[in-house]
Write an enzyme that holds these catalytic residues in place. Sequence first.
Site, mmCIF file in Angstrom:
data_model
loop_
_atom_site.group_PDB
_atom_site.id
_atom_site.type_symbol
_atom_site.label_atom_id
_atom_site.label_comp_id
_atom_site.label_asym_id
_atom_site.label_seq_id
_atom_site.Cartn_x
_atom_site.Cartn_y
_atom_site.Cartn_z
ATOM 1 N N HIS A 354 1.196 -1.283 0.066
ATOM 2 C CA HIS A 354 0.073 0.199 0.043
ATOM 3 C C HIS A 354 1.351 1.284 0.138
ATOM 4 O O HIS A 354 0.305 2.347 -0.339
ATOM 5 C CB HIS A 354 -1.213 0.294 1.430
ATOM 6 C CG HIS A 354 -2.141 -0.780 0.967
ATOM 7 N ND1 HIS A 354 -3.571 -0.631 0.365
ATOM 8 C CD2 HIS A 354 -2.468 -1.965 1.514
ATOM 9 C CE1 HIS A 354 -4.327 -1.697 0.460
ATOM 10 N NE2 HIS A 354 -3.603 -2.147 0.822
ATOM 11 N N LYS A 533 -9.019 13.744 3.881
ATOM 12 C CA LYS A 533 -8.680 12.327 3.719
ATOM 13 C C LYS A 533 -7.214 13.207 5.415
ATOM 14 O O LYS A 533 -7.431 13.781 5.984
ATOM 15 C CB LYS A 533 -7.547 12.348 2.593
ATOM 16 C CG LYS A 533 -6.888 13.716 2.264
ATOM 17 C CD LYS A 533 -5.917 13.622 1.243
ATOM 18 C CE LYS A 533 -7.185 13.916 0.222
ATOM 19 N NZ LYS A 533 -6.529 12.554 -0.880
ATOM 20 N N ARG A 534 -6.664 12.328 5.651
ATOM 21 C CA ARG A 534 -5.621 11.573 6.737
ATOM 22 C C ARG A 534 -5.187 12.761 6.485
ATOM 23 O O ARG A 534 -4.515 13.498 5.548
ATOM 24 C CB ARG A 534 -4.857 10.613 7.003
ATOM 25 C CG ARG A 534 -5.528 9.703 7.520
ATOM 26 C CD ARG A 534 -6.180 9.580 9.202
ATOM 27 N NE ARG A 534 -5.339 10.239 10.243
ATOM 28 C CZ ARG A 534 -5.272 9.130 10.991
ATOM 29 N NH1 ARG A 534 -5.675 7.430 10.887
ATOM 30 N NH2 ARG A 534 -4.289 9.023 11.574
ATOM 31 N N LYS A 539 0.380 14.672 1.154
ATOM 32 C CA LYS A 539 -0.546 14.722 0.862
ATOM 33 C C LYS A 539 -0.835 16.172 0.673
ATOM 34 O O LYS A 539 -2.221 17.076 -0.296
ATOM 35 C CB LYS A 539 -2.357 13.949 1.781
ATOM 36 C CG LYS A 539 -2.018 12.528 1.989
ATOM 37 C CD LYS A 539 -3.365 12.684 3.168
ATOM 38 C CE LYS A 539 -3.463 11.064 2.781
ATOM 39 N NZ LYS A 539 -4.378 9.875 1.857
ATOM 40 N N THR A 641 -8.226 6.473 -2.380
ATOM 41 C CA THR A 641 -9.635 6.422 -3.139
ATOM 42 C C THR A 641 -10.666 7.149 -3.147
ATOM 43 O O THR A 641 -11.824 6.869 -3.532
ATOM 44 C CB THR A 641 -10.148 4.964 -2.294
ATOM 45 O OG1 THR A 641 -10.093 5.566 -0.726
ATOM 46 C CG2 THR A 641 -9.555 2.915 -2.461
ATOM 47 N N LYS A 645 -14.232 7.973 -4.576
ATOM 48 C CA LYS A 645 -15.596 8.558 -4.307
ATOM 49 C C LYS A 645 -16.169 10.024 -5.041
ATOM 50 O O LYS A 645 -17.459 10.445 -5.126
ATOM 51 C CB LYS A 645 -15.074 8.841 -2.899
ATOM 52 C CG LYS A 645 -15.255 7.414 -2.401
ATOM 53 C CD LYS A 645 -15.083 7.974 -0.499
ATOM 54 C CE LYS A 645 -14.573 6.571 -0.148
ATOM 55 N NZ LYS A 645 -13.657 6.981 0.988
HETATM 56 C C1 LIG Z 1 -12.310 7.499 1.558
HETATM 57 C C2 LIG Z 1 -11.863 7.956 2.625
HETATM 58 C C3 LIG Z 1 -10.374 7.762 3.236
HETATM 59 C C4 LIG Z 1 -9.607 7.329 1.891
HETATM 60 O O1 LIG Z 1 -9.414 9.107 1.385
HETATM 61 P P1 LIG Z 1 -7.770 9.141 0.321
HETATM 62 O O2 LIG Z 1 -7.848 10.246 -0.295
HETATM 63 O O3 LIG Z 1 -8.106 8.128 -0.747
HETATM 64 O O4 LIG Z 1 -7.354 9.480 1.234
HETATM 65 C C5 LIG Z 1 -9.778 8.120 4.299
HETATM 66 N N1 LIG Z 1 -11.158 8.006 5.342
HETATM 67 C C6 LIG Z 1 -12.337 7.799 4.966
HETATM 68 C C7 LIG Z 1 -12.993 8.271 6.459
HETATM 69 C C8 LIG Z 1 -13.019 7.728 3.566
HETATM 70 O O5 LIG Z 1 -14.116 7.106 4.154
#
Ligand SMILES: *Cc1c(COP(=O)(O)O)cnc(C)c1O
Length: 798
Positions: A354, A533-534, A539, A641, A645
């Site tokens: 990952h 995101k985190r 990022k 991911t 979305k």
């Molecule tokens: C989809 C999702 C992530 C992943 O987000 P990235 O932008 O791909 O880092 C992290 N936390 C939650 C709650 C999510 O739904």
Amino acid sequence: MNAMNTLSADLLRARIAQHLTYTMGKDKAHASTYDWRMAVSYTVRDLIVDSWFEATRKTYEEQGKRVYYLSMEFLIGRILEDAVINLGLHEQIEEVLAEDGMSLMDVVENEPDAALGNGGLGRLAACFLESMSTLGCPAFGYGIRYEHGLFRQRFQGGRQVETPEDWLNQPHPWEFERPEACYTVPFKGHVDTRDGKATWHPAETVLARAYDTPVVGWQGKWSNTLRLWGAHPTELFDLERFNSGDHTAAAAPEALARTLSRVLYPEDTTDSGKELRLKQEYFLTSAALQDILRRFLSEYDDLSLLPQKVAIQMNDTHPALAGPELIRLLVDVHGLEWDRAKTIAQGCLNYTNHTLLPEALEKWSTWLMGRVLPRHMQIIERIDAEHHAATDCPPDLRIVHHDQVHMGTLAFVMASHVNGVSALHSDLMKQTVFADLDRAYPGRILNQTNGVTPRRWLKLSNPALSQVITETIGTGWEDDLDRLKELTEHDSPDLRAALRRAKRANKVAFGNWVQANMGLTLDPDAMFDVQIKRVHEYKRQLLNVFETIARWNAIRKNPGADWTPRVKIFGGKAAPGYFTAKEIIRLINDVAKVVNNDPLTRHLLQVVYPANYNVSMAQRLIPAADLSEQISTAGKEASGTGNMKFTMNGALTIGTLDGANVEIREHVGAENFFLFGMTADEVLERYRKPDHARSAIMASQELQDVLQMLAEGRFNPEEPTRYHGLLDHTWNHDPFLVASDFSAFLACQTKVDAAYADTDRWDGMVLRNIAGSGYFSSDRTIRGYMEQVWDAKSLLNR
Ligand SMILES: *Cc1c(COP(=O)(O)O)cnc(C)c1O
């Protein structure tokens, strides 16, 4: 039409009333939202159980190959709403609840998120479980039943404060406790070897007890099991000590055992190297493998068949002890020869990588591994010796070197297939961290680009858009997401207007939530620009705040210009020990306070950072987004991911050529994607320039102005030096090239403004993003794993 749709409201009404009365022991007159939620949950759960049994029966009958997905994290979110959507019971239940003055939305929102994960990796595991059920792939998810999931985030004076998460402080209606499915997990002690046979005498043991949650697929046709392990003491307490009056010491063994499933580690990419973490990883792996072997041996008696009947997926290296543990069980417990055992283990195991970030590649000191798992240390050394002999690899490619066990190498060597999670990431794996291993074991690395389940991330979270889609192309897209392509054939001013109306309704709904929870009024016609995101340096939330400050400056200089109004929305948690990430959070909040109170710019720029980003907040926010910020330093984000979305929900992406952004851009069309920044190759080149940060800063007046304002404490007059550390970091280190990509980002944001102002053009781009998002369904990903990794077959409609 699925069977559930024909369930009458009468039946549901009766069952909910039954559970309210006899399970919850409540009279309707006194039932709380919680009571209703439990009654509805038990009712829906009952409806899943039949398909769950049926799936198990069919798997035994067909002797199908089972998939076991081992993951330290499952970031599930709320369960009831997902089950209701997949069973197609939304309208009936809504109707029944309305008769008693209850709303399904209130009932659903009463459920706490199951936050057994940090971010993308755990959410991927949850999407995969749902897709495996939708596709009828016989599967188990194995994880840990953490009593406390990911911490809750609050802001205090703009700073992140963590409080424990406590989802199990009320009964959890979705799980079935299985006191009979219980395994002993050993730790420590010593190993005796006599006549070549090793016997491990552990010094500690813990019981792993199974808690099962059914995971129902689309239309309730198939259900798999998420089996989470809870840690229990092998001996309840020390009665002798208790009787002698030492009550605390008497309870010590129990407390110690329970620590193993007490709390999720909150680091999402850094490797913490703590003993408890190693024990958690082994606890999950050992319990899962004992369970897998027990189930296999209840059906077959020839262990050579194992690779034909069992595929085990290691979600990152966290369960990488699966290799040595399976060999241990086969050799020490079942008496197989070493060579045969190792071949069987390799035939079953697969590994998903990952991340390429060096700080995230797990390593354990040989000292710790040898102390906690002495038998596994021996097995790892033998695997390593054979790996070395077979490949003649240099010392730094060995599993054990510099007194450390390299879990990535161990997982790689013990796996049949190793996969990356986006095309770019898999290529980079072959070029960088795993280049030599790829040469030593050619063909082992393959790619399976991540995906997300469209049931949760479109159908459930965005009913307004789902309705437009269904009205345009009919139903059936929910489990055949490529059909979204048909939207382009229906492109028309009417369709574009319908998409726009759906988006606006979602923005109004999110605005209401912000109003109620944060006291801020948002303009639903402003562009909602979202980065959730985190919080991690790679990022680059910092790039986004810098741009926010530069935008504020530009507006103030020329407030009468033709600005595109924007709401900049941030969301995300930082690991509690990640100092720089926490500074960035504080900076965003400081900037928000100042910018939101500027009467000159307030109607053109707002900054919102709701605390405690989680799955439920993502479901609320993503449907309301116009712009998706996917701006990581190229080469650092394995896939992402979140980016998928947003695309599905009709947000346009501003992004770098990183992770799955590359493939998103290909699928929606380059002209419908706002690309900026250096490529992964250019990033590597840039790192070679020792003054990359300084020279980039000197080349941008806008960036210099931003940094100057931070130096002066413009957003934090009460403590003007607050961000001097962050500034020094940016001027002198800038490890993720924020400065080097700043000008390109700014220029690209100007293009975004212009596109948004041209409503029709924007709507056309939105349409093409939604239409091109079908590839990013996790159904496509799981089909890829079934065909290319697991060799598993769907048992649906057979
Ligand atoms: C989809 C999702 C992530 C992943 O987000 P990235 O932008 O791909 O880092 C992290 N936390 C939650 C709650 C999510 O739904």
